[in-house]
Design a protein around this motif. Sequence first.
Motif, PDB file in Angstrom:
ATOM      1  N   THR C  51       0.835  -1.198   0.000  1.00 52.69           N
ATOM      2  CA  THR C  51       0.000   0.000   0.000  1.00 52.69           C
ATOM      3  C   THR C  51       0.871   1.249   0.000  1.00 52.69           C
ATOM      4  O   THR C  51       0.565   2.240  -0.671  1.00 52.69           O
ATOM      5  CB  THR C  51      -0.926  -0.011   1.224  1.00 52.69           C
ATOM      6  OG1 THR C  51      -1.747  -1.170   1.160  1.00 52.69           O
ATOM      7  CG2 THR C  51      -1.800   1.216   1.262  1.00 52.69           C
ATOM      8  N   GLN C  98      -7.677   0.360  -0.177  1.00 50.33           N
ATOM      9  CA  GLN C  98      -7.824  -0.891   0.568  1.00 50.33           C
ATOM     10  C   GLN C  98      -9.082  -0.850   1.444  1.00 50.33           C
ATOM     11  O   GLN C  98      -9.845  -1.799   1.491  1.00 50.33           O
ATOM     12  CB  GLN C  98      -6.570  -1.109   1.414  1.00 50.33           C
ATOM     13  CG  GLN C  98      -6.547  -2.447   2.083  1.00 50.33           C
ATOM     14  CD  GLN C  98      -5.177  -2.748   2.682  1.00 50.33           C
ATOM     15  OE1 GLN C  98      -4.199  -2.032   2.457  1.00 50.33           O
ATOM     16  NE2 GLN C  98      -5.106  -3.806   3.450  1.00 50.33           N
ATOM     17  N   ASP C 192      -6.004  -1.621  -4.898  1.00 55.28           N
ATOM     18  CA  ASP C 192      -5.458  -2.080  -3.621  1.00 55.28           C
ATOM     19  C   ASP C 192      -6.398  -3.117  -3.013  1.00 55.28           C
ATOM     20  O   ASP C 192      -7.439  -2.777  -2.459  1.00 55.28           O
ATOM     21  CB  ASP C 192      -5.260  -0.896  -2.674  1.00 55.28           C
ATOM     22  CG  ASP C 192      -4.316  -1.244  -1.543  1.00 55.28           C
ATOM     23  OD1 ASP C 192      -4.069  -2.448  -1.334  1.00 55.28           O
ATOM     24  OD2 ASP C 192      -3.832  -0.313  -0.869  1.00 55.28           O
ATOM     25  N   GLU C 193      -6.049  -4.355  -3.135  1.00 56.54           N
ATOM     26  CA  GLU C 193      -6.822  -5.478  -2.614  1.00 56.54           C
ATOM     27  C   GLU C 193      -8.306  -5.414  -2.971  1.00 56.54           C
ATOM     28  O   GLU C 193      -9.166  -5.363  -2.098  1.00 56.54           O
ATOM     29  CB  GLU C 193      -6.661  -5.565  -1.094  1.00 56.54           C
ATOM     30  CG  GLU C 193      -5.204  -5.754  -0.722  1.00 56.54           C
ATOM     31  CD  GLU C 193      -5.015  -6.221   0.704  1.00 56.54           C
ATOM     32  OE1 GLU C 193      -5.994  -6.715   1.290  1.00 56.54           O
ATOM     33  OE2 GLU C 193      -3.891  -6.087   1.206  1.00 56.54           O
TER      34      GLU C 193
HETATM   35 MG   LIG Z   1      -2.128  -2.751   2.266  1.00 55.23          MG
END
Ligand SMILES: [Mg+2]
Lengths: 301, 500, 299
Positions: C51, C98, C192-193
């Motif tokens: 991140t 995220q 992000d994820e």
């Molecule tokens: Mg992360």
Amino acid sequence: MDYFIQQLINGLSLGAIYGLIAIGYTMVYGIIGMINFAHGEIYMIGAFVALITFLAMGALGITWVPLALVVMLAASMLFTSVYGWAVERIAYRPLRSSPRLAPLISAIGMSIFLQNYMQLLQGARSKPLQPILPGNLTLMDGAVSVSYVRLATILITLVLMVGFTMLISRTSLGRAQRACEQDKKMAGLLGVNVDRIISLTFVMGAALAAVAGMMVLLIYGVIDFYIGFLAGVKSFTAAVLGGVGSLPGAMLGGVVIGLIEAFWSGYVGSEWKDVATFTLLVLVLIFRPTGLLGRPEIEKV
Amino acid sequence: MTMPSHTAPTPAPAAVPARPAVDWPGSLKDAATAAFVALLLTVPLVGLRTVDRPTGLSIEARPDEVIASIVLVFLGRLGLGLIRQGLALPVLVLALAAAAVGLALPMPTQVLRLVLVAGGGIIALRAAITLTTGRSKLSQAERDRRMDRVAAKVQHATKYIAPVAIAFAVALPLTPLADRQLLDIGILLLTYIMLGWGLNIVVGLAGLLDLGYVAFYAVGAYSYALLAHYFGLSFWVCLPLAGVLAACSGVLLGFPVLRLRGDYFAIVTLGFGEIIRIILVNWYQFTGGPNGISGIPRPSFFGIADFTRTPPEGMAAFHELFGLEFSPLHRIVFMYYLILALALVVNVFTLRVRKLPLGRAWEALREDEIASASLGINRTNMKLAAFAIAAMFGGFAGSFFATRQGFISPESFTFIESAIILAIVVLGGMGSQIGVVVATLLVIGLPEAFRELADYRMLAFGMGMVVIMLWRPRGLLAHRDPTILLHGGKTPRVNAGAAR
Amino acid sequence: MSVTEMTETPLLTVEHLTMRFGGLVANNDVSFVARTGEITALIGPNGAGKTTLFNCVTGFYTPTVGRLSLRHPDGREFLLERMPGYRIAQSGVARTFQNIRLFGGMSVLENLIVAQHNKLMDASGFAIAGLFGLPTYAKAEKAALELAKYWLERVRLTEFADWEAGNLPYGAQRRLEIARAMCTEPVLLCLDEPAAGLNPRESGELAEILTFIRDARNPNGHRTGVLLIEHDMSVVMRISDHVVVLDYGRKISDGDPTSVKNDPAVIRAYLGEDEDAELPPEVAGDLPASVVHPAPKEI
Ligand SMILES: [Mg+2]
Ligand SMILES: Nc1ncnc2c1ncn2[C@@H]1O[C@H](COP(=O)(O)OP(=O)(O)O)[C@@H](O)[C@H]1O
């Protein structure tokens, strides 16, 4: 030089007062993340309770000054803390989980309410009081004279600060308080009564503000229902300057502001002293929002 | 979603509550605690009053008021406690009785009357709710949802209400009802509505809590007063200038502080407001200091005609121009229309800008600044625009204020003014245009209507702010409709909280 | 330039990126490239600095050391490490977060329109033309609406267009965030994820959306490179063309999915042992991010 020392003492005593109020702001901000806008009013209430206690004792014929001072201090701290407690209980607690602006608005409303409440009850005229603790300490062959009240203010503040620091760092209460500051939810899960700790924070802040109120009454000998606003904003400035959340920071910020104000009044002129403070507030927030002793804050994405 | 209730295990409405044994010792103890707190609160400040005597300050005891407050708090708390324990009916009767006594019997003070009526009323309401729904009070979420439905209804009704209200406002001065006093109140209300709508751009749309809005109002007022005083410029030249100057001061003040977090920003704007006021007070060579500026010229009829009986050289008289009988009311009516027009400009601007990228960016910033930046929105510029535009409207309102009053002084631009305007925005419901109108009627209109209670005005104002926040933290009529619809409202939009 | 050449030139070049927080080195001398028409996956255990790397690329952090350059297919080049976040977004880098960051109080459609802010802002002449209802703006808004509809259709949210974004179910919020990022018409999309918290069916759909983004040309004609942080190895192995592995802030492996999967360094990082094992999908742990590294306290 003597004038300088005179202003220095004035600034220190004034700074002690701002610092005492600033601690209330800083603790509350630290624990529930809101600006307790009504805190200036709490200080004003402290001053009024001190005045009323003194007058009541006069009416009862108690005139021995040391006793009078002790009773004033005790009464002012006691009754003012109840106000601090009640304000939190009534106006802030129900708004814990509300949008961020709601408690601030509620606090502004509370501040307006308390001001007018005092004005209605005790009248709008300013209340003069003859000096209770007259006399000066002369130093340097009479070149500098420092009033006993100002010295007492500085001394009492020092004592309170030491005691207060011990309370926060040594006792289980202080530990719980610091735990709540770090993480309320976790502290709650670990069995800390968070509501009670928050109430206590308000009570402690109010008690210290009451001391400040009494000091102002003794030093200046005149108070009115409106003194809370300016003192409140300036003390908040002190808290920000020192770094919100930091107790020594609040005291330091208070002293810095007190000194600036005293020297500004002494050397530049008292009309613009408030502009100086507000400008300082703006500058600090722009260039060092974490304050002198605050921890840096990182925006986590 | 509803709060567990102590009385009714069966949620069926109007079911006779299964009656658990009333916990008398507990209730009494609770009420006694409240009464004790009331004692501590009232002893020093209510029970002992300072009085100015020729010989100095002295003190007077008022034990009766302390006792009255303690008793009232005790009974009130006890009543509230008992409602929850199945004694709603008797409490209802007693509370109504108390309210009736307060209304009917002579009272030593108005405050006591107020406390009896209001307190009795609230307790009676609670008791009545318990009796009908089996619950002593609505949970926050439930209350919020209900209010949101009301707000949505009001918002949608605004389509029909607004033209009627505007027509009414336009027609009002032409009716025989319109006397000086009514028009003055109308002008006052419209001024605050305009200020509320202006501040709404910053607070409601962009989500920036501005506690110093009055500074721009002051800049506008002083711009006009000073330009007229030193350069003899007319109102119609100064009005846009005042707007521009206020907008510039908005940019100037806004630029350094816009990146500050929420309440820091609030405090700094408060500081700015105070700085401007202190400058006005202290720079007396230029601004007249605390004495202010008087003799500010009145506006002409768009520079064509004047409202005086005998206009100056080169100017027609309004009444002659239109062949009317001279009346001093003409100017007031003109002012009324002027502020109505100004206020509507702000309103139309807000309505339109919400559908533009600028307005949408403001709302996006209010919702999530970081996400906004990730979409390429220049946060500083957008916020500056909001600040400057709101400041400009504040400046317009300020110069209107100056020309209407003919006299201004720093007294008119204290923090409390900012607080009032902010209260209007927040109480009405952030971002809600109709909310601003309703809140103005409440905050400014009500006290005007009850002038004899003027002493209690600010007290009630402060209390009102707290109570409304407790009752509905998002503001009375807070409700947001999307600015663009794909399905034209055919697919029902789920209201806030329903699916969460 | 031929098409093949264009895909050869890296879209994003990360060189010697180091990011320090006080004593903690979150990224340590990381270099890699990401190309148009490819999905570049960035994997690594929790706390590896993925991140943080995203935040450097998208301008939320300024890297301590390093060079980040973005080269558009048309040849324009941007040095990202010197630009503030909103400028990076304007130059064609879009991202998701995220922890989902939608404009919760605004409608789904509005979220997508806000994403086209800059384009619309120009068309509305900084709101002036828009205020007076000039036709240029009306046209631009119509086009924006079309783009929004296109992506709504793609992520299957058309029927929810008028809902408050905050009221959508979790999976739909994830998809909306991707659609919102795509509405900025980026050349590089950083995710992000995106599959965190999705059920298997939903993450299958997600994979489809991502390959679509990689392969299709946008309505405006250019293609988008994807930089993907993902824990779900099944997704990563299936759809990514290129995998970069971070551990303790360092790059430990870089290559196509199969070679990375068999890289001993990677296996060691994940399992702590030099075992000849397949990467289990849940190795990276499914703990919510807030537990692993709680957000710093707000003062
Ligand atoms: Mg992360
Ligand atoms: N703003 C910050 N301040 C201090 N440390 C940070 C910050 N952001 C991330 N970190 C630290 O950097 C490391 C990498 O974090 P992150 O990039 O979020 O990992 P992940 O690979 O799980 O996304 C962690 O140890 C985290 O605590």
